[in-house]
Write an enzyme that holds these catalytic residues in place. Structure first.
Site, PDB file in Angstrom:
ATOM      1  N   MET A   1       0.836  -1.202   0.000  1.00  0.00           N
ATOM      2  CA  MET A   1       0.000   0.000   0.000  1.00  0.00           C
ATOM      3  C   MET A   1       0.866   1.245   0.000  1.00  0.00           C
ATOM      4  O   MET A   1       2.028   1.239   0.398  1.00  0.00           O
ATOM      5  CB  MET A   1      -0.930   0.012   1.216  1.00  0.00           C
ATOM      6  CG  MET A   1      -0.217   0.131   2.554  1.00  0.00           C
ATOM      7  SD  MET A   1      -1.311   0.622   3.906  1.00  0.00           S
ATOM      8  CE  MET A   1      -1.621   2.348   3.499  1.00  0.00           C
ATOM      9  N   CYS A   2       0.278   2.349  -0.461  1.00  0.00           N
ATOM     10  CA  CYS A   2       0.908   3.666  -0.370  1.00  0.00           C
ATOM     11  C   CYS A   2      -0.208   4.677  -0.095  1.00  0.00           C
ATOM     12  O   CYS A   2      -1.007   4.473   0.817  1.00  0.00           O
ATOM     13  CB  CYS A   2       1.704   3.993  -1.626  1.00  0.00           C
ATOM     14  SG  CYS A   2       0.768   3.922  -3.171  1.00  0.00           S
ATOM     15  N   LYS A   3      -0.278   5.751  -0.846  1.00  0.00           N
ATOM     16  CA  LYS A   3      -1.385   6.701  -0.695  1.00  0.00           C
ATOM     17  C   LYS A   3      -2.526   6.385  -1.646  1.00  0.00           C
ATOM     18  O   LYS A   3      -3.692   6.460  -1.279  1.00  0.00           O
ATOM     19  CB  LYS A   3      -0.901   8.135  -0.935  1.00  0.00           C
ATOM     20  CG  LYS A   3      -1.985   9.181  -0.768  1.00  0.00           C
ATOM     21  CD  LYS A   3      -1.447  10.592  -0.997  1.00  0.00           C
ATOM     22  CE  LYS A   3      -2.567  11.626  -0.843  1.00  0.00           C
ATOM     23  NZ  LYS A   3      -2.069  13.011  -1.065  1.00  0.00           N
TER      24      LYS A   3
ATOM     25  N   GLY B   1      -1.890   3.886  -4.671  1.00  0.00           N
ATOM     26  CA  GLY B   1      -1.667   2.626  -5.359  1.00  0.00           C
ATOM     27  C   GLY B   1      -0.553   2.674  -6.381  1.00  0.00           C
ATOM     28  O   GLY B   1      -0.104   1.634  -6.865  1.00  0.00           O
TER      29      GLY B   1
ATOM     30  N   SER C   1      -5.392   2.416  -1.631  1.00  0.00           N
ATOM     31  CA  SER C   1      -4.511   2.489  -0.466  1.00  0.00           C
ATOM     32  C   SER C   1      -5.050   3.421   0.620  1.00  0.00           C
ATOM     33  O   SER C   1      -6.239   3.370   0.945  1.00  0.00           O
ATOM     34  CB  SER C   1      -3.101   2.879  -0.915  1.00  0.00           C
ATOM     35  OG  SER C   1      -2.480   1.791  -1.567  1.00  0.00           O
TER      36      SER C   1
END
Length: 456
Positions: A415-417, A419, A443
């Site tokens: 995950m990130c902010k 994707g 995300s």
């Protein structure tokens, strides 16, 4: 008198063409530098001088190439430990005249020891400076980072404070022309504007509003900035100048057979969008959308790598190749524009990357399976603001180095902010035979939009 901006997207690098009459100068040229000569020609000018505000860490300087094209002299700031072989050293108080325009050199160390700013005066508009090229010393909304000399951290932060006072003394009327805008790795809080006045910055820039030198230093010392490995490469290249860049940077197009012959030990970069990569990609390809190359390629690539591109078309491949060349990666050998269905029909191997949504991540966290990890690849500053309980953290730029800390037999959801960065990191894991990897699409943004809790 004229001032023209040349903005390099991705790097958020700003360079400037200035002049008056028939003579012009360039401030901080980029590596693909023909644009400056073309702009000067349209102005009826010749470029006689090139000025560098400092030795760049995040891009290859175009100064030596531009000097070769135009015959201009290159000028750089003083530093007892550096020898920029293609440049002449200038110092505080040196000045240069172009028609009615005068450029005065200011030594403004702090970001780097050799940092310069250049105040400009127009004799047709009084005696005060009309502008100042501040390099990485002062940005719109922020000031330069001071983390390149960790053994002298407090001293260089103090140097930056003093340099900022010198710049502000030019007067509120002077326009600031920095070397970077929003999105650059050289600052954290730059505004999405490319120039401003000293007066407005004094009112709105939090760091310029700090009048206490010790408080300013303390604030700089607790900042966090990432330093991609390629920064060291840029510093080395920018002492002697990189190899001459041939423009335009258009790599050759390969068909399937030529591609397979060339692949071998090459690094394959899939520069299409995230959705295209997730849907179908070539085995071993690293997902790196073309607009994300400036931010992340320097974390993963070696300057000696042979690079093959998977792109939507020739224009995208050329754009990606140009991004890579600007940060010193010249090893692009060619590109492929695959129709995945056609590729598959020719027995070409391909893969896809599974994705999961918010309910599935929530379910897995609730059930807490022993063989599953939610891997958060956002930056440390983002993580400090908000995180999901139970997630493990490795910054996307460090995934190649730190994946040895991970168990390839586990399942990972990255995950990130939104994707995009998680797709890059997931592709790196898959490339190293982590077989059970998927991407949390949406995300953190999707997680919060669905009303699930986050913690700081």
């Amino acid at each position: 008198m004229f001032v023209e901006k040349i903005k390099t997207e991705g790097l958020a690098h700003l360079s400037w063409l200035i002049g008056d009459g028939t003579e012009a100068a360039v401030i901080d040229p980029r590596r693909d530098c023909a644009v400056y000569a073309e702009m000067a020609h349209r102005r009826g000018c010749r470029i006689t001088h090139i000025f560098e505000t400092h030795r760049n860490e995040d891009l290859v300087s175009g100064a030596p190439d531009l000097a070769a094209i135009t015959g201009a002299r290159v000028h750089h700031g003083p530093d007892d430990k550096l020898d920029v072989t293609y440049a002449e050293t200038v110092r505080e108080g040196d000045h240069f005249t172009f028609g009615g325009l005068t450029l005065c050199v200011m030594e403004t160390p702090g970001h780097t020891d050799d940092s310069l700013s250049f105040a400009i005066y127009d004799k047709a508009f009084g005696e005060n400076a009309v502008g100042v090229f501040t390099g990485d010393t002062l940005f719109v909304g922020d000031v330069g980072r001071t983390d390149f000399y960790p053994d002298r951290a407090r001293n260089v932060a103090g140097d930056l404070f003093d340099s900022l006072q010198k710049i502000c003394a030019l007067g509120d009327q002077a326009i600031i022309y920095p070397a970077h805008g929003a999105g650059s790795v050289c600052g954290n809080n730059m505004a999405d504007r490319d120039f401003n006045t000293i007066g407005y910055e004094r009112q709105t820039n939090p760091m310029l509003r700090m009048n206490d030198r010790d408080a300013f230093i303390d604030t700089k010392l607790i900042e966090h900035h990432d330093q991609p490995p390629y920064f060291r490469l840029m510093e080395e290249i920018n002492l002697e100048g990189g190899p001459r860049l041939e423009e335009p940077t258009v790599p050759p197009a390969f068909g399937p057979k030529a591609w397979q012959d060339a692949a071998g030990d090459a690094t394959i970069l899939d520069v299409r969008g995230v959705a295209a990569y997730l849907g179908a990609h070539l085995p071993g390809a690293i997902a790196l959308p073309d607009d994300m190359i400036p931010a992340f390629a320097g974390w993963f690539l070696d300057p000696l790598d042979a690079i093959l591109l998977v792109a939507n078309d020739a224009d995208q491949a050329s754009c990606a190749s140009r991004h890579l060349a600007r940060i010193g990666f010249d090893g692009v050998k060619g590109f492929l524009t695959p129709s995945i269905t056609g590729w598959a029909a020719m027995s070409g191997a391909f893969q896809s990357m599974p994705v999961v949504d918010v309910p599935e991540v929530a379910r897995r966290l609730d059930e807490a399976p022993d063989d599953w990890t939610l891997l958060d690849v956002r930056g440390k500053d983002e993580l400090a603001e908000e995180r999901i309980d139970g997630a493990q953290h490795i910054y996307v730029g460090e995934i190649a180095e730190k994946m040895r800390e991970l168990d390839p037999q586990r399942r990972y959801t990255v995950m990130c902010k939104s994707g995009a960065r998680s797709t890059i990191a997931a592709s790196m894991l898959r490339r190293q035979d982590f077989k059970q990897v998927d991407v949390f699409m949406g995300s953190m943004s999707a997680w919060k939009a669905a009303g699930y809790p986050v913690h700081s």
